[in-house]
Design a protein around this motif. Structure first.
Motif, PDB file in Angstrom:
ATOM      1  N   ILE A   4       3.828   2.386   2.573  1.00  0.00           N
ATOM      2  CA  ILE A   4       2.502   2.573   3.893  1.00  0.00           C
ATOM      3  C   ILE A   4       1.730   2.074   4.790  1.00  0.00           C
ATOM      4  CG2 ILE A   4       1.849   5.199   4.002  1.00  0.00           C
ATOM      5  CD1 ILE A   4      -0.687   4.459   3.160  1.00  0.00           C
ATOM      6  N   GLY A   5       1.540   0.272   3.998  1.00  0.00           N
ATOM      7  CA  GLY A   5       1.009  -1.058   4.564  1.00  0.00           C
ATOM      8  C   GLY A   5       1.252  -2.168   3.819  1.00  0.00           C
ATOM      9  N   ILE A   6       0.604  -3.285   4.114  1.00  0.00           N
ATOM     10  CA  ILE A   6       1.099  -4.344   2.851  1.00  0.00           C
ATOM     11  C   ILE A   6       0.150  -5.203   3.176  1.00  0.00           C
ATOM     12  CG2 ILE A   6       2.184  -5.615   4.676  1.00  0.00           C
ATOM     13  CD1 ILE A   6       3.568  -6.199   1.788  1.00  0.00           C
ATOM     14  N   VAL A   7      -1.583  -5.427   1.607  1.00  0.00           N
ATOM     15  CA  VAL A   7      -1.880  -6.274   2.031  1.00  0.00           C
ATOM     16  C   VAL A   7      -1.855  -7.466   1.860  1.00  0.00           C
ATOM     17  CG1 VAL A   7      -4.823  -6.664   1.334  1.00  0.00           C
ATOM     18  CG2 VAL A   7      -3.980  -4.362   2.419  1.00  0.00           C
ATOM     19  N   VAL A  63       0.632  -0.824   0.075  1.00  0.00           N
ATOM     20  CA  VAL A  63      -0.470  -0.331   0.531  1.00  0.00           C
ATOM     21  C   VAL A  63       0.856   1.222   0.281  1.00  0.00           C
ATOM     22  CG1 VAL A  63      -1.831   0.767   0.990  1.00  0.00           C
ATOM     23  CG2 VAL A  63      -1.425  -0.685   1.201  1.00  0.00           C
ATOM     24  N   VAL A  64       0.913   2.059  -1.672  1.00  0.00           N
ATOM     25  CA  VAL A  64       2.030   3.160  -0.780  1.00  0.00           C
ATOM     26  C   VAL A  64       0.882   4.508  -1.017  1.00  0.00           C
ATOM     27  CG1 VAL A  64       3.688   4.021  -2.342  1.00  0.00           C
ATOM     28  CG2 VAL A  64       3.695   1.888  -2.494  1.00  0.00           C
ATOM     29  N   LYS A  65       1.830   5.236  -0.861  1.00  0.00           N
ATOM     30  CA  LYS A  65       1.026   6.957  -0.804  1.00  0.00           C
ATOM     31  C   LYS A  65       2.029   8.302  -1.057  1.00  0.00           C
ATOM     32  CE  LYS A  65      -1.390  10.349   2.297  1.00  0.00           C
ATOM     33  NZ  LYS A  65      -2.192   9.970   3.405  1.00  0.00           N
ATOM     34  N   GLU A  66       2.464   8.373  -1.720  1.00  0.00           N
ATOM     35  CA  GLU A  66       3.239   9.173  -2.164  1.00  0.00           C
ATOM     36  C   GLU A  66       5.457   8.756  -2.079  1.00  0.00           C
ATOM     37  OE1 GLU A  66       2.812  12.996   0.328  1.00  0.00           O
ATOM     38  OE2 GLU A  66       1.300  13.016   0.030  1.00  0.00           O
ATOM     39  N   ASP A  67       4.498   7.921  -2.766  1.00  0.00           N
ATOM     40  CA  ASP A  67       6.278   6.891  -2.772  1.00  0.00           C
ATOM     41  C   ASP A  67       6.530   6.606  -2.034  1.00  0.00           C
ATOM     42  OD1 ASP A  67       5.395   7.202  -6.161  1.00  0.00           O
ATOM     43  OD2 ASP A  67       6.717   9.538  -5.699  1.00  0.00           O
ATOM     44  N   LYS A  68       5.427   6.541  -0.840  1.00  0.00           N
ATOM     45  CA  LYS A  68       5.948   5.741   0.542  1.00  0.00           C
ATOM     46  C   LYS A  68       5.337   4.700   0.507  1.00  0.00           C
ATOM     47  CE  LYS A  68       9.216   8.486   1.406  1.00  0.00           C
ATOM     48  NZ  LYS A  68      10.618   8.559   0.755  1.00  0.00           N
TER      49      LYS A  68
END
Length: 148
Positions: free
Chosen positions: A134-137, A127-132
């Motif tokens: 932030i999580g994984i599913v 899970v990516v936000k602004e190329d970082k």
């Protein structure tokens, strides 16, 4: 439900210069089958899975070819062979990782996540936000929703 509702927020990652031995230890110690690879700024650059590490114990899959009058013409699998060979000789995460990573946003619906996993035959989606990252599913995270 969305990715942000089920994603693991404590993400185990490795850097691009992590050795094959270090990656294997991270996978075993954390009981995970894949780990995101990040650059020095924490940006997602790839993912290394158990499947990638298995290439260290195999031979590259030969491309399909036809021999016509002594000339070998490759018609399928040359790119796959090159990728296999690259992974076979790799020594670090940046060399063995899959760099074309399918990612999702925190607002991606669970049904869409499941479709992506099936379509691309993958077990986890960063899970990516602004190329970082932030999580994984993972598949297990989706299966857990059946119990609620």
């Amino acid at each position: 439900m969305k990715a942000k509702d089920i994603m693991a927020k404590e993400i185990i990652t490795v850097k691009q210069d992590a050795t094959i031995r270090e990656i294997a230890k991270v996978l075993i110690d954390n009981k995970v089958s894949g780990v995101p690879v990040v650059d020095n700024n924490g940006g997602l650059v790839g993912i290394v899975t158990e499947g990638d590490l298995l290439f260290k114990e195999t031979n590259p899959r030969l491309p399909e070819a036809v021999n016509i009058l002594g000339a070998i013409l490759y018609y399928d699998g040359v790119e796959r062979y090159n990728e296999d060979f690259k992974k076979l000789i790799a020594g670090q995460a940046g060399e063995i990782m899959t760099d074309k990573v399918v990612v999702i946003s925190e607002d991606t619906e669970i049904a869409e996540i499941a479709k992506l996993m099936i379509k691309h035959n993958i077990k986890r989606l960063p899970v990516v936000k602004e190329d970082k990252i932030i999580g994984i599913v993972s598949r297990a995270d989706i299966i857990k929703t059946f119990l609620t």
